[in-house]
Design an enzyme around this catalytic site. Structure first.
Site, mmCIF file in Angstrom:
data_model
loop_
_atom_site.group_PDB
_atom_site.id
_atom_site.type_symbol
_atom_site.label_atom_id
_atom_site.label_comp_id
_atom_site.label_asym_id
_atom_site.label_seq_id
_atom_site.Cartn_x
_atom_site.Cartn_y
_atom_site.Cartn_z
ATOM 1 N NE ARG A 67 -4.045 1.876 2.469
ATOM 2 C CZ ARG A 67 -4.077 2.733 3.360
ATOM 3 N NH1 ARG A 67 -3.041 2.852 4.402
ATOM 4 N NH2 ARG A 67 -5.044 3.675 3.488
ATOM 5 C CG HIS A 71 -1.596 5.345 -0.197
ATOM 6 N ND1 HIS A 71 -2.272 5.829 0.780
ATOM 7 C CD2 HIS A 71 -2.284 4.341 -0.826
ATOM 8 C CE1 HIS A 71 -3.463 5.225 0.825
ATOM 9 N NE2 HIS A 71 -3.656 4.249 -0.199
ATOM 10 C CG ASN A 99 -1.072 8.364 3.378
ATOM 11 O OD1 ASN A 99 -1.343 7.442 2.956
ATOM 12 N ND2 ASN A 99 -0.650 9.349 2.891
ATOM 13 C CG HIS A 198 -8.298 -3.790 -1.630
ATOM 14 N ND1 HIS A 198 -9.440 -2.767 -1.769
ATOM 15 C CD2 HIS A 198 -7.152 -3.065 -1.274
ATOM 16 C CE1 HIS A 198 -8.962 -1.675 -1.613
ATOM 17 N NE2 HIS A 198 -7.572 -1.556 -1.354
#
Length: 333
Positions: A67, A71, A99, A198
């Site tokens: 992740r 990001h 975040n 996911h």
């Protein structure tokens, strides 16, 4: 011109074009898997070893490191801006809505950086470490492997505004999410394939609560969410409180990188709104969900290609940026 001279020029031409066969050109520089072959040949083994140890200590860490790369890349490109702490003119992206209280794994990146600096001082960027750690986390969890193009440099600034606005959010509409992907040069296939990340990891109650209680602002749950599943989720995600309670994004095989995520979506058991809309809001997206649910090999192939594509979003190369000595702060020398 004699034959020997002609052969010489042909060889030079082939060598000049060689990087184009396996690299991606951006901003005047190249990313390619062999970037550190001479300057730091042990870097991939170091990253793999530290990531393996971190995931052995905490199984959630594989998803967390994957992740971080997402990001980072969606804000100003893959330049490790996410890792910077607030200091001077820098306002850390760690405090953004996407975040805050959720991004984690920074200490593992620090651990990797220390080991890499010991082996190859001032050579490997934090941005490349993020890209390698994301790949290794995927493989450790049972997912596909791929060659990571390398040669990124680190940003000397961050963008909390970009972090708030550019990263797809769980409650965004399908069209908003697709628009955010297209801004980065990614397409619908990339969107559906990369959403498959996911298949591991967790989400907080606050990220999907509206689906349980007030999806369309009418006080009712989301009709695209399986009722029994919604009832089960409600027991741990109340209408108020419990914001940070964690839930598996893939309740069936939460630590295995596989295609069960897509099977869950077909059963109307996608946890986030951004998961379920892949089935309900777009015909092409729906077909991809069905294909990935039936064919894990196809999903793995598309995911690996999309990760390489995402990892090539606006990297800093050549003289741009820097190689940070510490990933949390810019160099001051």
């Amino acid at each position: 011109m004699d034959k020997s001279m002609m052969s010489y020029f042909i060889v030079l031409a082939v060598l000049a074009l060689a990087p184009l066969c396996f690299s991606h050109k951006f901003q005047g520089g190249y990313l390619y898997p062999q970037f550190y072959d001479r300057s730091c040949p042990q870097v991939e083994q170091i990253v793999k070893s530290v990531v393996a140890q971190a995931v052995a200590r905490d199984r959630r860490m594989a998803a967390s490191l994957l992740r971080l790369h997402f990001h980072d890349c969606f804000v100003k490109g893959c330049d490790a801006s996410l890792l910077l702490e607030s200091n001077g003119n820098i306002i850390s992206e760690k405090g953004s809505n996407t975040n805050r209280n959720s991004a984690r794994g920074f200490e593992v990146i620090d651990e990797i950086k220390v080991a890499v600096e010991q082996a190859c001082p001032h050579t490997v960027s934090c941005a490349d470490i993020l890209a390698l750690a994301a790949r290794d986390s995927t493989v450790i969890a049972g997912g596909p492997n791929w060659q990571v193009p390398l040669g990124r440099r680190d940003a000397r600034g961050a963008s909390i505004q970009g972090s708030n606005n550019d990263i797809p959010a769980p409650n965004n509409t399908f069209n908003t999410i697709l628009t955010k992907f297209k801004r980065q040069g990614l397409d619908l296939v990339d969107l559906v394939a990369l959403s498959g990340a996911h298949t591991i990891g967790n989400a907080r109650c606050v990220s999907f609560r509206q689906r349980l209680y007030n999806q369309n602002r009418n006080g009712k749950p989301d009709f695209t969410l399986d009722r029994a599943y919604a009832y089960e989720l409600r027991s741990q995600c109340p209408q108020s409180g419990g914001d940070q309670n964690l839930f598996f994004l893939d309740y069936a095989t939460p630590f295995n990188f596989d295609n069960t995520y897509y099977k869950n979506i077909l059963a109307y058991k996608g946890l986030l709104n951004s998961d379920q809309v892949l089935l309900t809001k777009n015909q092409e997206s729906m077909q991809l969900v069905k294909q990935y649910a039936e064919n894990m090999e196809l999903f793995f192939d598309h995911f690996a290609k999309s990760m390489v594509k995402m990892g090539n979003i606006s990297p800093l190369t050549g003289p741009k940026g820097e190689i940070r000595q510490y990933c949390r702060s810019i160099n001051y020398y």
